[in-house]
Scaffold this active site. Sequence first.
Site, mmCIF file in Angstrom:
data_model
loop_
_atom_site.group_PDB
_atom_site.id
_atom_site.type_symbol
_atom_site.label_atom_id
_atom_site.label_comp_id
_atom_site.label_asym_id
_atom_site.label_seq_id
_atom_site.Cartn_x
_atom_site.Cartn_y
_atom_site.Cartn_z
ATOM 1 N N CYS A 50 -9.521 0.825 2.207
ATOM 2 C CA CYS A 50 -8.375 0.620 1.400
ATOM 3 C C CYS A 50 -8.286 0.697 0.005
ATOM 4 C CB CYS A 50 -6.851 -0.553 2.737
ATOM 5 S SG CYS A 50 -5.924 -0.221 0.616
ATOM 6 N N HIS A 51 -7.573 0.691 -1.000
ATOM 7 C CA HIS A 51 -7.887 0.478 -2.310
ATOM 8 C C HIS A 51 -8.058 -1.350 -2.394
ATOM 9 C CE1 HIS A 51 -7.106 3.915 -3.781
ATOM 10 N NE2 HIS A 51 -7.481 3.831 -4.879
ATOM 11 N N THR A 52 -7.425 -2.317 -1.115
ATOM 12 C CA THR A 52 -7.565 -3.853 -1.434
ATOM 13 C C THR A 52 -9.237 -3.923 -1.230
ATOM 14 O OG1 THR A 52 -5.661 -3.251 -0.952
ATOM 15 C CG2 THR A 52 -6.703 -5.453 -0.894
ATOM 16 N N HIS A 76 -9.807 -4.045 6.803
ATOM 17 C CA HIS A 76 -8.545 -4.715 7.385
ATOM 18 C C HIS A 76 -7.193 -3.527 7.592
ATOM 19 C CE1 HIS A 76 -7.206 -3.696 3.150
ATOM 20 N NE2 HIS A 76 -5.941 -3.168 3.621
ATOM 21 N N GLU A 77 -7.202 -2.883 7.789
ATOM 22 C CA GLU A 77 -6.672 -1.794 7.785
ATOM 23 C C GLU A 77 -6.666 -0.955 9.886
ATOM 24 O OE1 GLU A 77 -4.512 0.401 4.970
ATOM 25 O OE2 GLU A 77 -5.483 1.761 5.742
ATOM 26 N N CYS A 101 4.948 -17.089 10.707
ATOM 27 C CA CYS A 101 4.466 -18.520 11.325
ATOM 28 C C CYS A 101 6.062 -19.377 12.568
ATOM 29 C CB CYS A 101 4.771 -19.822 10.747
ATOM 30 S SG CYS A 101 5.612 -20.364 9.262
ATOM 31 N N CYS A 152 8.231 -21.980 9.006
ATOM 32 C CA CYS A 152 9.235 -22.156 7.330
ATOM 33 C C CYS A 152 9.904 -21.587 6.934
ATOM 34 C CB CYS A 152 7.491 -20.991 6.190
ATOM 35 S SG CYS A 152 8.036 -19.152 6.486
ATOM 36 N N CYS A 160 11.537 -18.419 7.525
ATOM 37 C CA CYS A 160 11.738 -17.800 9.052
ATOM 38 C C CYS A 160 12.756 -18.329 9.634
ATOM 39 C CB CYS A 160 10.222 -18.371 9.881
ATOM 40 S SG CYS A 160 9.061 -17.533 9.437
ATOM 41 N N CYS A 200 7.730 -14.455 5.374
ATOM 42 C CA CYS A 200 6.900 -15.673 5.660
ATOM 43 C C CYS A 200 6.148 -16.153 4.796
ATOM 44 C CB CYS A 200 6.691 -15.806 7.042
ATOM 45 S SG CYS A 200 5.343 -17.046 7.939
ATOM 46 N N ARG A 215 -0.288 -17.008 9.290
ATOM 47 C CA ARG A 215 -1.578 -17.631 9.692
ATOM 48 C C ARG A 215 -2.522 -17.267 10.071
ATOM 49 N NH1 ARG A 215 2.375 -20.031 15.103
ATOM 50 N NH2 ARG A 215 3.008 -21.755 13.769
ATOM 51 N N CYS A 235 -2.068 -0.922 7.035
ATOM 52 C CA CYS A 235 -1.693 -1.954 5.585
ATOM 53 C C CYS A 235 -1.282 -0.949 4.446
ATOM 54 C CB CYS A 235 -3.332 -2.096 5.117
ATOM 55 S SG CYS A 235 -3.069 -2.791 3.700
ATOM 56 N N ARG A 253 -7.234 8.612 3.054
ATOM 57 C CA ARG A 253 -8.051 7.645 3.513
ATOM 58 C C ARG A 253 -9.004 8.202 4.423
ATOM 59 N NH1 ARG A 253 -5.378 4.251 1.500
ATOM 60 N NH2 ARG A 253 -4.121 2.669 2.085
#
Length: 361
Positions: A42-44, A63-64, A93, A96, A99, A107, A111, A162, A356
């Site tokens: 991913c670009h991130t 992360h994807e 969570c 919060c 939520c 959220c 976590r 993502c 991708r």
Amino acid sequence: MAHEVRAVVARGKGAPVSVETIVVPDPGPGEALVKVEACGVCHTDLHYREGGINDDFPFLLGHEAAGRVEAVGEGVTGVGPGDFVILNWRAVCGECRACSRGRPWYCFATRNATQPMTLLDGTPLAPALGIGAFAEKTLVAAGQCTKVDPAAPATAAGLLGCGVMAGFGAAVNTGAVGRGDSVAVIGCGGVGMAAVAGARLAGATKVIAVDVDPRKLERATGMGATHVVDGSATDVVAAVRELTGGFGADVVVEAVGRPETYRQAFYARDLAGTVVLVGVPTPGMTLELPLLDVFGRGGALKSSWYGDCLPSRDFPALVDLYLDGRFDLDAFVSETIGLGDVEKAFEKMRRGEVLRSVVVL
């Protein structure tokens, strides 16, 4: 028992990534150990490598992803060993203010795992978006694991973690695209392409894809765009207005994250229409608009975080649509690669050659 696995690490700003052996601990309370099967580039991840997110090097990228839960820690009941899961970076969570008001997709206290993954010398790694999935195994908060139908291949399912979810959700969740709407999507990378597909699936009758790369516009047509606009050769606002009877689109999704494209989105929407910003700006960018235009044009200007998704709701539903043949996740997979090919994948991404690249482990 700790696990030594291969993973892609970014050690310094702008430096090429490297495949190294890292140490992943057994899961503690509320955590899950996941054997990663596939992870999209991913670009991130590139933003992390370039220092565009923060400077908490070394980073564990990726992360994807999708994979199988290998073990869970004390108190985990939602997932268990053997479950096929998509990893998400917004594990809600449940407590919060967002939520508690029934808006968990906002959220404010999501976590992550509390134990660090480390280099062999004990140096803690900063996992990208709290996941770090360019690795044979990763440690996450159990809430970051969303069970889905294991009939879906990891190469396709992981993309929901993502970019695809961000784009699809920007159109469907944030923009609330409905039957008969006209939609323009500015920027047709992976996120924008998912917005095109989502808008069409939601029932939009006119979906206008905007980009400066003819290759991306061609792909967008395959994803469901009814019209394309080459932003390098024509006035984007005028073109979108012409294609919508002179009015502008009901929803415009800005998937670039730049002031100039945001202005195009603002003026290319219909009166009382909606602009959705899902492209991620850099910290130094600023936007100037005449306040009278903001007032006079009405409508809504929205930002979309992760497509305003709720993973437990949206991931299984989109996987089911994929398995039913209604949402072609495979079309987003340009190539499958190994851990050692991530740096090359970054270069292909820069050149706009792929939607991708997906690391298969």
